[in-house]
Design a protein around this motif. Structure first.
Motif, PDB file in Angstrom:
ATOM      1  N   TYR A 697       0.826  -1.196   0.000  1.00  0.00           N
ATOM      2  CA  TYR A 697       0.000   0.000   0.000  1.00  0.00           C
ATOM      3  C   TYR A 697       0.869   1.258   0.000  1.00  0.00           C
ATOM      4  O   TYR A 697       2.009   1.250   0.480  1.00  0.00           O
ATOM      5  N   THR A 698       0.284   2.338  -0.470  1.00  0.00           N
ATOM      6  CA  THR A 698       1.020   3.588  -0.658  1.00  0.00           C
ATOM      7  C   THR A 698       1.700   4.068   0.612  1.00  0.00           C
ATOM      8  O   THR A 698       2.881   4.383   0.620  1.00  0.00           O
ATOM      9  N   ALA A 702       4.948  -1.592   5.736  1.00  0.00           N
ATOM     10  CA  ALA A 702       4.933  -3.056   5.837  1.00  0.00           C
ATOM     11  C   ALA A 702       4.368  -3.660   4.560  1.00  0.00           C
ATOM     12  O   ALA A 702       3.478  -3.091   3.921  1.00  0.00           O
ATOM     13  N   LEU A 703       4.886  -4.801   4.215  1.00  0.00           N
ATOM     14  CA  LEU A 703       4.398  -5.579   3.080  1.00  0.00           C
ATOM     15  C   LEU A 703       3.381  -6.582   3.598  1.00  0.00           C
ATOM     16  O   LEU A 703       3.646  -7.296   4.571  1.00  0.00           O
ATOM     17  N   GLU A 704       2.224  -6.641   2.977  1.00  0.00           N
ATOM     18  CA  GLU A 704       1.166  -7.552   3.418  1.00  0.00           C
ATOM     19  C   GLU A 704       1.201  -8.842   2.618  1.00  0.00           C
ATOM     20  O   GLU A 704       1.201  -8.830   1.385  1.00  0.00           O
ATOM     21  N   LEU A 705       1.227  -9.957   3.331  1.00  0.00           N
ATOM     22  CA  LEU A 705       1.091 -11.283   2.733  1.00  0.00           C
ATOM     23  C   LEU A 705      -0.217 -11.879   3.241  1.00  0.00           C
ATOM     24  O   LEU A 705      -0.318 -12.258   4.405  1.00  0.00           O
ATOM     25  N   GLU A 706      -1.222 -11.941   2.390  1.00  0.00           N
ATOM     26  CA  GLU A 706      -2.510 -12.527   2.781  1.00  0.00           C
ATOM     27  C   GLU A 706      -2.535 -13.964   2.275  1.00  0.00           C
ATOM     28  O   GLU A 706      -2.626 -14.224   1.088  1.00  0.00           O
ATOM     29  N   VAL A 786       7.955  -9.856  11.526  1.00  0.00           N
ATOM     30  CA  VAL A 786       6.686 -10.359  11.012  1.00  0.00           C
ATOM     31  C   VAL A 786       5.622 -10.111  12.072  1.00  0.00           C
ATOM     32  O   VAL A 786       5.751 -10.573  13.214  1.00  0.00           O
ATOM     33  N   VAL A 787       4.581  -9.384  11.714  1.00  0.00           N
ATOM     34  CA  VAL A 787       3.439  -9.159  12.591  1.00  0.00           C
ATOM     35  C   VAL A 787       2.329 -10.110  12.169  1.00  0.00           C
ATOM     36  O   VAL A 787       1.990 -10.194  10.981  1.00  0.00           O
ATOM     37  N   THR A 788       1.781 -10.845  13.116  1.00  0.00           N
ATOM     38  CA  THR A 788       0.742 -11.825  12.831  1.00  0.00           C
ATOM     39  C   THR A 788      -0.623 -11.279  13.241  1.00  0.00           C
ATOM     40  O   THR A 788      -0.715 -10.391  14.091  1.00  0.00           O
ATOM     41  N   ASP A 789      -1.682 -11.842  12.665  1.00  0.00           N
ATOM     42  CA  ASP A 789      -3.031 -11.370  13.004  1.00  0.00           C
ATOM     43  C   ASP A 789      -3.733 -12.286  13.996  1.00  0.00           C
ATOM     44  O   ASP A 789      -4.908 -12.109  14.278  1.00  0.00           O
ATOM     45  N   ARG A 790      -3.014 -13.259  14.552  1.00  0.00           N
ATOM     46  CA  ARG A 790      -3.535 -14.172  15.580  1.00  0.00           C
ATOM     47  C   ARG A 790      -2.330 -14.845  16.218  1.00  0.00           C
ATOM     48  O   ARG A 790      -1.190 -14.701  15.765  1.00  0.00           O
ATOM     49  N   SER A 791      -2.552 -15.628  17.237  1.00  0.00           N
ATOM     50  CA  SER A 791      -1.464 -16.378  17.856  1.00  0.00           C
ATOM     51  C   SER A 791      -1.109 -17.576  16.984  1.00  0.00           C
ATOM     52  O   SER A 791      -1.995 -18.306  16.524  1.00  0.00           O
ATOM     53  N   ARG A 836      -7.863 -18.197   6.414  1.00  0.00           N
ATOM     54  CA  ARG A 836      -7.212 -17.051   5.775  1.00  0.00           C
ATOM     55  C   ARG A 836      -6.650 -16.130   6.847  1.00  0.00           C
ATOM     56  O   ARG A 836      -7.252 -15.924   7.891  1.00  0.00           O
ATOM     57  N   GLY A 837      -5.483 -15.550   6.569  1.00  0.00           N
ATOM     58  CA  GLY A 837      -4.876 -14.620   7.515  1.00  0.00           C
ATOM     59  C   GLY A 837      -3.857 -13.731   6.838  1.00  0.00           C
ATOM     60  O   GLY A 837      -3.634 -13.814   5.629  1.00  0.00           O
ATOM     61  N   ARG A 838      -3.233 -12.882   7.640  1.00  0.00           N
ATOM     62  CA  ARG A 838      -2.268 -11.917   7.112  1.00  0.00           C
ATOM     63  C   ARG A 838      -0.989 -11.932   7.940  1.00  0.00           C
ATOM     64  O   ARG A 838      -1.023 -12.071   9.163  1.00  0.00           O
ATOM     65  N   HIS A 839       0.140 -11.794   7.248  1.00  0.00           N
ATOM     66  CA  HIS A 839       1.416 -11.472   7.869  1.00  0.00           C
ATOM     67  C   HIS A 839       1.884 -10.135   7.301  1.00  0.00           C
ATOM     68  O   HIS A 839       1.782  -9.903   6.085  1.00  0.00           O
TER      69      HIS A 839
END
Length: 993
Positions: A697-698, A702-706, A786-791, A836-839
């Motif tokens: 994103y502009t 961070a780079l999103e990996l979905e 790496v930031v995770t969206d869950r444990s 589905r999730g994101r890093h």
């Protein structure tokens, strides 16, 4: 508290506390109570004192649901009925004043208490006031320590402790934290317990090698220094390891579920066994004393759901105490007594010894060489994500309840409440809930409870937003935006998007909405046009929806939301029409995409990452990422018969299998202010079971990996543990870092434990750790976070590598009690669950990396709430609102804003940086409470401990040979200073403006 110059205010405030709040000094008994340390039975100096602790361990859901456990339903699964346990225990305590019992799970006790008569409630209050019934731990549940976020843990502890405080006064306040069943122990939990005022912490599970070493060294009791940032002893906590987990010594279980023989004490009978029982008990007691440090030892007399017929236990314990103590006349030096964990702790404190210091945590946990309990770090990833976003939604719900005032709970859209979701979230913190270690029907029940809580909060949120905006238009909630499903945006030609930000600073957030048009006009709250793009829905998203939505495109635009407030965007359809044909030629993979912060390059053949650059700092690292799976052990192995299961991770080999291109679908997007283009998509005709969308994103650092994983194929009869692995040029030297419950970072080293010489027997599972919100590797120049969206669970098996487990589908039970394989399916996905999730990936110099990853992780944990209204907005609608007078400093996080009583609000302010972590932000900061809220006048303030069940200036803890620091008063009652990693809790008396 106030300094002397505010004496008149202090007088009024104290009067207000005692007469209006009635908390936390309520329920004062008529007679002086003898609870807590005053209620302990006398011990005998010079003897080995054996503290017998009658207890029951009542899981708030595991093999049965919470309701089934309480009522004793579905005993075909497990015989357990908590209501009968409490009935029976109270009856037996009344028959002998020497008897003691401890109770832990407030969620169950609260249910039981509501069903009792006034007479029974008064009887129980008397037992509590006399210390015969004692509460330990006291949270709504006994939370998991690996997969929980600290904010949710604080909430559930606060809920349980408040009920005990309101009901029993100070005699209901636990003095000991008691985590006898969780599968490893987090340093942050110990830090929180210390700040909640606990004197000690007892648990039962730790690595078998660690236990063996501690037994030899007599170091099973220690002082845990649970923070590197907080000044000792603020986060110091005395910690003890129980000798038998939470079970009685072998041969001494007298529950109806046990087979051990009762004490037969009639000498006229042939089967008289008192001498044998006493001899065996003395042998066990002397053996246990050899591995502990004092002449006091503890024995847990109880286990899972025991004491349903408490007479069996107490009748035999009475006899055991009598006959063992009779041996003192024959020279025995063993003295047995009914006791509690706090009474035992008091004797350890009186010993006045120097205790070993512990600075790390107790992860990972293994109970034998090939049995590492590291699988549950990832088990049930969909439930883990639902719990995490439910926590975010609950914080938003509580904030809006405060900002909206009474109309939030009963307004134009009906009666709403936050309590339902509070209780559902509290139960979800249980160590067999968010951990993913329950039966499938129980996991479904946890999710159902959360969904019910959402429904109640949605009414509250709608009432508040209606009141604040002046619009009575119905609000629509789209809970499946992650798979591009929202009926309103798919069909409406004109709608508005309300974005509520629960953080105390502005956020910029990318919004992607499912649509069927090809061009839209978007305007912000000031009427200014907002750039947007319309892009086709990815093939992976279309596949995963399974008919739940039919949007062919996604509308993307960037939103800005003020702190603790909302901003509204208007969307109008400009052009409708068919999307580009799916068969149209796709552009070749680019060599790179970039924004002003990051540059990402890709391998032109595979489309996979090849490098990541930070353009601000001129850093570049080689970086590749791919998906792999470990073959889960089926137990058919020469080294061990242990299977991989819900608890245990045990790969069959140390080398994972790469997921081939025939199973992988890749989509790379670059977003900027004027365009977005798909830049790579494989053209395989196979239906993928692993896919990934890469987004830049502009305005993002961070780079999103979905990623999307599933249904995991098992046609080859192999269970699979799916990972995403990043391989970089960073020289990490076998070291990586993970967070502890979302707060402080801990160093991890491959094949190493800080407190003992590890004999590594599982090179993969034995190097996995819980990742609650982020992990990183670094060298002198570069840090990849790496930031995770869950444990999730993860490790760094090779230098420069970081792997995170995404999904697990297993074919065997791991024989730890759950009794079924972790093989998740649903009506929508009968062939296997899709997750589905994101890093989020960031690259920074180590010295400044925290300035990026801490706010980034915070935005993922507390994401904006998006609601919709259909049609044109009324011209008088208030399109923007902030609940704060000003943005808080970057180091300050508004952890809790929650309605406490009618005119009081619970507030927690948190310094979110560690000491020395950030040159800019690891400094003390000050916040003025009177200048905090835009809709509330703060009339009074008093500081509480972390769990809000004691006044801060009245909180005292046992002094383990280190004096508590004297806290000076703030320069004024309104000025609050925060040091790194400090959380301060306040009750505010407020008035709506």
């Amino acid at each position: 508290m106030a300094t002397p110059e505010y004496t008149p205010f202090v007088f009024l405030l104290l009067l207000f506390q005692s007469s209006v709040w009635g908390f936390p000094v309520c329920q004062t008994p008529q007679e002086s109570p003898t609870c807590g340390y005053k209620s302990c039975h006398a011990t005998k100096p010079g003897m080995l004192n054996v503290h017998l602790v009658p207890h029951t361990h009542d899981d708030v859901g595991w093999l049965k649901t919470v309701d089934q456990y309480f009522y004793g339903d579905r005993n075909d699964i497990q015989h357990a009925g908590v209501q009968y346990i409490l009935d029976s225990v109270v009856d037996q305590l009344l028959k002998n004043p020497d008897r003691r019992f401890i109770y832990v799970e407030t969620a169950f006790f609260y249910r039981w208490w509501k069903q009792q008569t006034d007479d029974m409630q008064n009887t129980v209050k008397q037992l509590v006031n006399e210390g015969r019934l004692e509460f330990v731990n006291g949270g709504w549940c006994m939370s998991d320590e690996a997969t929980t976020h600290y904010s949710a843990v604080i909430d559930q502890m606060t809920m349980g402790l408040r009920f005990l405080n309101d009901t029993f006064g100070h005699c209901g306040r636990p003095r000991v934290a008691w985590h006898i069943d969780p599968f490893g122990h987090a340093r942050e939990h110990a830090s929180m317990f210390a700040q909640m005022g606990y004197d000690g912490f007892f648990f039962g599970r730790l690595d078998y090698q660690d236990r063996n070493r501690r037994m030899v060294a007599r170091e099973q009791e220690m002082l845990w220094r649970a923070s590197e940032s907080l000044t000792p002893p603020m986060a110091d906590l005395f910690t003890g390891i129980l000798p038998n987990g939470y079970n009685p010594p072998e041969g001494f279980c007298w529950d109806q579920s046990c087979d051990d023989p009762p004490i037969r004490d009639d000498p006229d009978l042939e089967d008289y066994n008192v001498d044998d029982v006493v001899t065996r008990f003395l042998h066990i007691a002397h053996g246990q004393a050899l591995v502990y440090k004092t002449n006091h030892i503890i024995m847990t007399m109880g286990s899972d759901f025991q004491y349903e017929n408490a007479n069996l236990w107490y009748k035999n314990l009475d006899k055991l105490i009598r006959y063992v103590n009779q041996m003192q006349s024959n020279g025995s030096e063993v003295n047995v007594l009914y006791s509690t964990p706090s009474c035992y702790l008091q004797e350890l404190h009186r010993a006045n010894l120097t205790w070993p210091l512990k600075g790390d945590d107790f992860f990972p946990y293994a109970d034998s060489a090939h049995d590492f309990w590291t699988g549950y770090f990832t088990s049930r990833p969909a439930l883990k994500r639902y719990e995490r976003i439910s926590n975010s939604y609950l914080q938003t719900c509580k904030q809006l309840e405060v900002l909206g005032g009474p109309i939030s709970r009963k307004g134009p859209f009906g009666a709403g409440d936050s309590e339902t979701l509070k209780k559902a979230m509290a139960v979800a913190q249980h160590h067999d809930a968010v951990s993913g270690t329950e039966k499938q029907h129980v996991a479904n029940d946890y999710a159902r409870k959360l969904a019910n809580g959402w429904a109640h909060c949605q009414v509250l949120v709608s009432n508040t937003l209606s009141s604040l905006s002046g619009s009575s238009a119905p609000r629509v909630y789209c809970e499946h935006l992650n798979i591009s499903v929202c009926p309103l945006t798919e069909t409406s030609k004109k709608f508005s998007v309300n974005v509520y930000n629960p953080l105390a600073r502005p956020v910029s957030w990318p919004v992607r909405l499912p649509v069927n048009g090809t061009a839209y006009r978007i305007s912000d709250a000031k009427g200014k046009a907002v750039d947007s793009q319309v892009v086709p829905v990815s093939q992976a998203t279309a596949a995963v929806r399974r008919g739940r939505g039919y949007a062919v495109n996604e509308l993307l635009f960037q939103v800005q939301a003020p702190p603790l407030g909302y901003s509204t965007y208007s969307v109008s359809l400009l052009q409708n029409g068919p999307p580009s044909p799916q068969s149209s030629p796709l552009p070749r993979a680019p060599k790179a995409v970039q924004n002003k912060f990051l540059r990402v390059t890709f391998d032109p053949e595979t489309g996979l990452l090849s490098s990541l650059s930070n353009l601000e700092t001129q850093q570049t690292v080689k970086l590749s990422q791919n998906f792999y799976w470990y073959n889960a052990s089926d137990g058919n192995n020469s080294e061990s018969i242990q299977m991989s299961g819900a608890y245990i991770f045990r790969p069959n080999t140390s080398t994972p299998f790469i997921i081939s291109k025939t199973s992988l679908y890749l989509h790379v997007f670059q977003y900027n202010s004027i365009c977005m283009r798909p830049t790579k998509r494989s053209r395989d005709s196979f239906h993928p079971w692993v896919s990934q969308v890469v987004r830049l994103y502009t305005d993002s650092r961070a780079l999103e990996l979905e990623w999307t994983v599933g249904p995991v194929p098992i046609g080859d009869d192999l269970g699979k543990e799916v990972i995403s692995r990043l391989d970089s040029s960073i020289n990490s030297s076998g070291v990586f870092y993970t967070d502890s419950n979302g707060r402080e970072m801990l160093q991890r080293r491959k094949d190493y434990r800080p407190t003992w010489n590890l004999r590594q027997s599982e090179p993969i599972a034995g190097n996995y750790y819980p990742i609650n919100s982020r992990a990183y590797i670094k060298d002198d120049k570069d840090q990849l976070t790496v930031v995770t969206d869950r444990s999730q669970g993860g490790g760094s098996i090779q230098d420069g590598s970081l792997e995170i487990m995404l999904h697990r589908r297993l074919l065997y039970d791991d024989v730890r009690g759950v009794g079924e394989p972790l093989n998740e399916m649903s009506d929508i996905y009968p062939e296997g669950l899709v997750v589905r999730g994101r890093h989020l990936l960031s690259l920074s110099p180590p010295a400044t990396a925290a300035d990026t990853h801490r706010p980034l992780a915070q935005e993922v944990v507390l994401q904006p709430l998006i609601t919709f209204t259909d049609g044109e907005l009324h011209p008088s609608t208030r399109l923007e609102f902030s609940g704060l007078q000003a943005v808080l400093p970057p180091a300050v996080h508004l952890l809790t804003v929650s309605q406490w009583d009618q005119d009081t609000v619970l507030l927690r302010l948190e310094h979110q940086y560690q000491a020395s972590e950030s040159k800019e932000h690891s400094q003390p900061v000050t916040v003025n409470l009177q200048k905090l809220f835009s809709t509330l006048d703060v009339l009074g303030v008093s500081e509480m401990n972390l769990s809000a069940n004691q006044w801060k200036d009245e909180m005292t803890r046992l002094d383990w040979k280190k004096p508590l620091p004297k806290r000076g008063g703030d320069p004024s009652v309104w000025e609050v200073s925060l040091k790194p990693m400090e959380i301060r809790t306040f009750l505010l008396r407020v008035r709506q403006r």
